[in-house]
Design an enzyme around this catalytic site. Structure first.
Site, PDB file in Angstrom:
ATOM      1  N   ARG A 140    -110.032   7.889 -33.347  1.00 20.91           N
ATOM      2  CA  ARG A 140    -110.944   8.888 -33.151  1.00 20.91           C
ATOM      3  C   ARG A 140    -110.898  10.159 -34.050  1.00 20.91           C
ATOM      4  O   ARG A 140    -112.000  10.717 -34.271  1.00 20.91           O
ATOM      5  CB  ARG A 140    -110.629   9.517 -31.632  1.00 20.91           C
ATOM      6  CG  ARG A 140    -109.600  10.059 -31.213  1.00 20.91           C
ATOM      7  CD  ARG A 140    -109.465   9.735 -29.531  1.00 20.91           C
ATOM      8  NE  ARG A 140    -108.254  10.457 -28.903  1.00 20.91           N
ATOM      9  CZ  ARG A 140    -107.125  10.142 -28.546  1.00 20.91           C
ATOM     10  NH1 ARG A 140    -106.963   8.654 -28.977  1.00 20.91           N
ATOM     11  NH2 ARG A 140    -106.242  10.450 -28.145  1.00 20.91           N
TER      12      ARG A 140
ATOM     13  N   ARG B 200    -110.731  19.400 -32.441  1.00 17.50           N
ATOM     14  CA  ARG B 200    -110.344  17.929 -31.952  1.00 17.50           C
ATOM     15  C   ARG B 200    -111.477  17.060 -32.613  1.00 17.50           C
ATOM     16  O   ARG B 200    -112.500  17.075 -33.236  1.00 17.50           O
ATOM     17  CB  ARG B 200    -110.348  18.201 -30.436  1.00 17.50           C
ATOM     18  CG  ARG B 200    -109.406  18.910 -29.738  1.00 17.50           C
ATOM     19  CD  ARG B 200    -109.855  19.070 -28.352  1.00 17.50           C
ATOM     20  NE  ARG B 200    -109.963  17.971 -27.494  1.00 17.50           N
ATOM     21  CZ  ARG B 200    -110.446  17.913 -26.292  1.00 17.50           C
ATOM     22  NH1 ARG B 200    -110.690  18.987 -25.671  1.00 17.50           N
ATOM     23  NH2 ARG B 200    -110.368  16.855 -25.722  1.00 17.50           N
ATOM     24  N   HIS B 201    -110.888  15.709 -32.361  1.00 14.95           N
ATOM     25  CA  HIS B 201    -111.972  14.650 -32.647  1.00 14.95           C
ATOM     26  C   HIS B 201    -113.148  14.872 -31.875  1.00 14.95           C
ATOM     27  O   HIS B 201    -113.216  15.500 -30.773  1.00 14.95           O
ATOM     28  CB  HIS B 201    -111.255  13.521 -32.336  1.00 14.95           C
ATOM     29  CG  HIS B 201    -110.689  13.298 -30.815  1.00 14.95           C
ATOM     30  ND1 HIS B 201    -111.375  13.116 -29.627  1.00 14.95           N
ATOM     31  CD2 HIS B 201    -109.368  13.782 -30.409  1.00 14.95           C
ATOM     32  CE1 HIS B 201    -110.812  13.159 -28.484  1.00 14.95           C
ATOM     33  NE2 HIS B 201    -109.718  13.755 -28.918  1.00 14.95           N
TER      34      HIS B 201
ATOM     35  N   TYR C  83     -94.807  18.964 -23.793  1.00 19.05           N
ATOM     36  CA  TYR C  83     -95.462  20.012 -24.607  1.00 19.05           C
ATOM     37  C   TYR C  83     -94.134  20.312 -25.495  1.00 19.05           C
ATOM     38  O   TYR C  83     -94.279  20.470 -26.633  1.00 19.05           O
ATOM     39  CB  TYR C  83     -95.898  21.147 -24.022  1.00 19.05           C
ATOM     40  CG  TYR C  83     -97.677  20.780 -23.689  1.00 19.05           C
ATOM     41  CD1 TYR C  83     -97.916  20.270 -22.375  1.00 19.05           C
ATOM     42  CD2 TYR C  83     -98.485  20.992 -24.531  1.00 19.05           C
ATOM     43  CE1 TYR C  83     -99.396  20.171 -22.321  1.00 19.05           C
ATOM     44  CE2 TYR C  83     -99.884  20.906 -24.328  1.00 19.05           C
ATOM     45  CZ  TYR C  83    -100.210  20.546 -23.237  1.00 19.05           C
ATOM     46  OH  TYR C  83    -101.587  20.139 -23.119  1.00 19.05           O
TER      47      TYR C  83
ATOM     48  N   HIS D  69    -106.021  16.686 -31.538  1.00 21.12           N
ATOM     49  CA  HIS D  69    -106.176  16.173 -30.089  1.00 21.12           C
ATOM     50  C   HIS D  69    -105.835  17.672 -29.309  1.00 21.12           C
ATOM     51  O   HIS D  69    -105.300  18.588 -29.689  1.00 21.12           O
ATOM     52  CB  HIS D  69    -105.386  15.207 -29.762  1.00 21.12           C
ATOM     53  CG  HIS D  69    -105.226  14.036 -30.676  1.00 21.12           C
ATOM     54  ND1 HIS D  69    -106.286  13.134 -30.057  1.00 21.12           N
ATOM     55  CD2 HIS D  69    -104.649  13.846 -31.577  1.00 21.12           C
ATOM     56  CE1 HIS D  69    -105.989  12.017 -31.371  1.00 21.12           C
ATOM     57  NE2 HIS D  69    -105.128  12.236 -32.303  1.00 21.12           N
TER      58      HIS D  69
ATOM     59  N   ASN E 288    -112.377   9.682 -23.183  1.00 17.62           N
ATOM     60  CA  ASN E 288    -112.794  11.091 -23.074  1.00 17.62           C
ATOM     61  C   ASN E 288    -114.017  10.998 -21.736  1.00 17.62           C
ATOM     62  O   ASN E 288    -113.866  11.635 -20.362  1.00 17.62           O
ATOM     63  CB  ASN E 288    -113.382  12.063 -23.946  1.00 17.62           C
ATOM     64  CG  ASN E 288    -112.332  12.530 -24.831  1.00 17.62           C
ATOM     65  OD1 ASN E 288    -112.767  12.823 -25.873  1.00 17.62           O
ATOM     66  ND2 ASN E 288    -111.137  12.871 -24.388  1.00 17.62           N
TER      67      ASN E 288
ATOM     68  N   GLU F  71    -101.996  12.405 -30.474  1.00 14.46           N
ATOM     69  CA  GLU F  71    -101.742  12.983 -29.038  1.00 14.46           C
ATOM     70  C   GLU F  71    -100.559  12.918 -28.382  1.00 14.46           C
ATOM     71  O   GLU F  71     -99.963  11.797 -28.614  1.00 14.46           O
ATOM     72  CB  GLU F  71    -103.060  12.779 -28.282  1.00 14.46           C
ATOM     73  CG  GLU F  71    -103.224  13.123 -27.099  1.00 14.46           C
ATOM     74  CD  GLU F  71    -103.245  15.002 -27.013  1.00 14.46           C
ATOM     75  OE1 GLU F  71    -102.503  15.454 -27.811  1.00 14.46           O
ATOM     76  OE2 GLU F  71    -104.197  15.468 -26.280  1.00 14.46           O
TER      77      GLU F  71
END
Lengths: 453, 503
Positions: free
Chosen positions: B340, B290-291, B400, B425, B297, B360
């Site tokens: 990000r 991930r970033h 999803y 992400h 976050n 994301e």
């Protein structure tokens, strides 16, 4: 890496995927009337639509420009020295233009459309490509079905400039003799002799394919596309949902239902579809209420595609143009400056839309009779694919409510019939205003907004 | 004009055999239909799909899937001598089809044989004159086909992969008959290869470790297996352009250097061909991470487009060092189009490509909210999400399930590529990981993908080796487990039970 190639990775940071590092030269192979030009034009249209600058170079056209008047098949006789010389010159001239397009004009793919039926000629082209740092991909069409060849001649040769002064029998007879001139020296791509080349051999109009040495992403996409197209006659019907509640309020996006006039359109659409007596019609909608409501009235099974949803206007969803100008005058101006590439904040651009619609186009190519009930921006993108419109034209194509476009492939292109179902609706088409400067007045910005309640 | 003719059905036409998921909508008898009042629509609360309803209740409706993959179940049949990659292809194809949402299962006849015969003695079992062996092998094939029938007709399967040598025309004819009787379409996948190096490597990678050879040393195993291959060679009838012209198949030659494709009938076969033509067996590794930790976050907020925190930037530096230490040849780096991931890639200091489809998951109206706020504003939505996290779609957002669909081109390109680092992400990484590790739709949304951790995936044998490398830079935990109580009437306390701590 081939000599002369440069990595374009840095320039391509914005594109979805770097298609290829080197320009690609696609080379058709095949006897006359095997669909090479049909394939060349279609492939070129597809690649340009998905954003890969592509141009076709038809050697026959170079020959017509040079020789001016076509006399007969004798020009193509293998013992006609004069003819051979001219044809070689035309091929060279075309390759020269290919080089210029790919190295100086920003082209990424060139389609070299000619018979290229001898190994010697293909070897010359491979050499040319190596010298210039181009990748080569051959597309051969092999067909011995006399019905297919006959139909081909009727569809695209009779109308050719070569035969304007001939009647049908004369033209067919001459063309058959023309084909014969190539047959003796025809060397099809061979599994052993040509094992180091990259190519696809299409046999019997797509019944069978032989694919050799696919080198990169763009070749893989080209193969996938060529394996999904067909020539069975059919029609594609495109229309928008019936007029929606947000439409009449002059608001964009959202997920509203149909107005009474919109429901009227849906009923008329049902009658229209029945009147067309279409065999095995597939109906596709988006996952937004207004297209599904429209399909419900047509009363046939339909499939919902999320990727057919209208362009996401992000922070501008459900706004009137007047409100967008009020809240985001800079955004509104930028959009008018480049409507194709402009992306709404937290939303999408037409360019994004094309990328998400690509699977729809691929499936439309596979299918036969389909009715797509979608939205204004989506319909513009699909229409641009079928009618070969540029990125600049696409966002301004006219797709009014309550009008069905019937697209029927014919010859090398697409016939369009526009059928208005005679149910009134608001106009949602906003032309590009004269003043697109970011400092323009509100009056100038809203100059072309269509009337609404 | 002559149309392409198909042995069974023309793509796009209604099948002769009714499809398993047939619509309740009328098909015939449309001629005399006056436009009746269209049905009202209601929106399914979980997936946000509009479905017709009567009296407020949803009516049975055809599949809302993106495209009808196929009207009939499909039976994929492998063909080829031993050690030609049939099981590798079967397993990989099954994994791919399941990931894109097509229920698929493989049926390996060799496995049926191992379950039946228990102890493998030697290649003699496969000798063409071994009557006992032949009888057992035929029974195993029949048992497998029986299970295929059950899977496709009673268990909701859509594709079955029948993995065996199937090297004679006679055996293939039997299978085609079986399929016709049951209304299945058949698609053959043949692998042809004579490169001794490839075959040797194949044997080393997947045969030596087979249960058949647990008690042999390497030379014994290789020698026996070579003799096993010989047992098939004399009767091997490869798919022929003329004799088998009415079958639908792809012949893969020399590990993908060349392909012969015949009579692709429908969408699913077209996708299968495309997939098979894009996979390769060149060794490589895929790095997923991930970033770096982002501003949103640490505030416990989801989505948005914020930049990296100082710790996030620290991670990016460490990532750069890690990548260099791996000495990867020709590494491609991909990011999303969110700030990000791009900030993270910038620190790695290699050329990178931005993919919008790697963005994301879109949380729609819940974008930039804390879980506490989602519970406050949309308690029903929050509960529905916990009930079915894979299929749940945020209002004006995605699920999803939607994410998998938009990531399919990424997976296809990952298959084509070699060494790639994907900086993405949490939800996106879960989807990609689920593809490589063959996770179900139920497991996928709960896969652990912590910040500041790189997953190195290396294909090995029939699967994927995973190494998890933490780069030792602290970060918030963004993983929210499924709470015990997913009832829509649960208390706020129950709903927020598993929310990870944040500022």
């Amino acid at each position: 890496m081939m000599r002369g190639c440069s990595s374009r990775a840095k320039q391509n940071q914005d594109r979805a995927v770097c298609m290829t590092n080197c320009p690609t030269l696609i080379v058709t192979v095949g006897l006359p009337a095997r669909g090479k030009t049909y394939i060349s034009k279609k492939l070129t249209r597809y690649l340009n639509w998905i954003g890969v600058p592509t141009r076709e170079f038809n050697v026959g056209q170079y020959r017509r420009d040079f020789v001016k008047i076509y006399k007969s098949f004798e020009f193509f006789r293998p013992d006609n020295e004069e003819g051979l010389k001219i044809r070689r010159q035309c091929a060279s001239a075309a390759l020269n233009d290919v080089r210029q397009y790919l190295t100086e004009e920003g082209g990424q793919v060139a389609v070299f459309d000619a018979t290229n039926t001898t190994r010697e000629r293909r070897g010359t082209i491979v050499q040319f490509a190596e010298q210039n740092g181009f990748k080569v991909f051959f597309v051969e069409s092999v067909c011995e079905d006399p019905d297919v060849i006959q139909e081909n001649i009727v569809q695209v040769k009779l109308g050719s400039p070569d035969y304007t002064n001939c009647n049908t029998e004369e033209a067919v007879e001459d063309f058959m003799k023309r084909i014969k001139c190539y047959e003796n020296s025809y060397e099809t791509l061979d599994e052993v002799l040509d094992r180091d080349l990259s190519y696809i051999k299409i046999m019997d109009v797509g019944q069978r394919y032989l694919v050799n040495r696919v080198l990169d992403h763009i070749q893989s996409r080209i193969v996938y596309y060529l394996m999904n197209i067909h020539i069975t006659p059919r029609s594609i019907y495109l229309c928008r949902h019936g007029e929606s509640e947000l439409n009449v309020k002059g608001r964009i996006g959202g997920d509203s239902g149909l107005t009474p006039r919109g429901k009227e359109f849906a009923k008329k659409l049902s009658q229209f579809i029945q009147s067309q007596s279409i065999s095995d019609l597939k109906v596709w909608t988006s996952q937004m209420k207004r297209t599904i409501q429209t399909a419900e009235a047509v009363n046939v099974p339909y499939e919902q595609w999320k990727v057919l949803n209208e362009i996401d206007a992000g922070v501008c969803e459900e706004m009137m143009y007047e409100e967008i100008q009020g809240h985001y005058p800079l955004e509104f101006a930028l959009r008018d400056q480049d409507k194709y590439r402009y992306r709404y904040p937290k939303g999408e651009s037409y360019e994004d839309l094309v990328q998400r619609l690509e699977p729809v186009i691929m499936e439309l190519e596979r299918q036969e009779n389909v009715l797509v009930i979608c939205h204004q921006a989506v319909m513009r993108c699909l229409l641009a694919y079928f009618l070969d419109k540029t990125a600049e034209e696409l966002p301004y194509l006219k797709c009014p409510l309550h009008t069905v476009l019937k697209l029927t492939p014919v010859a090398y292109g697409c016939k369009v019939e526009s059928i208005s179902l005679n149910v009134d609706a608001v106009n949602t088409h906003r032309e590009r205003p004269e003043n697109v400067n970011i400092h323009r007045t509100t009056k100038d910005a809203l100059q072309t907004v269509p009337p609404h309640f």
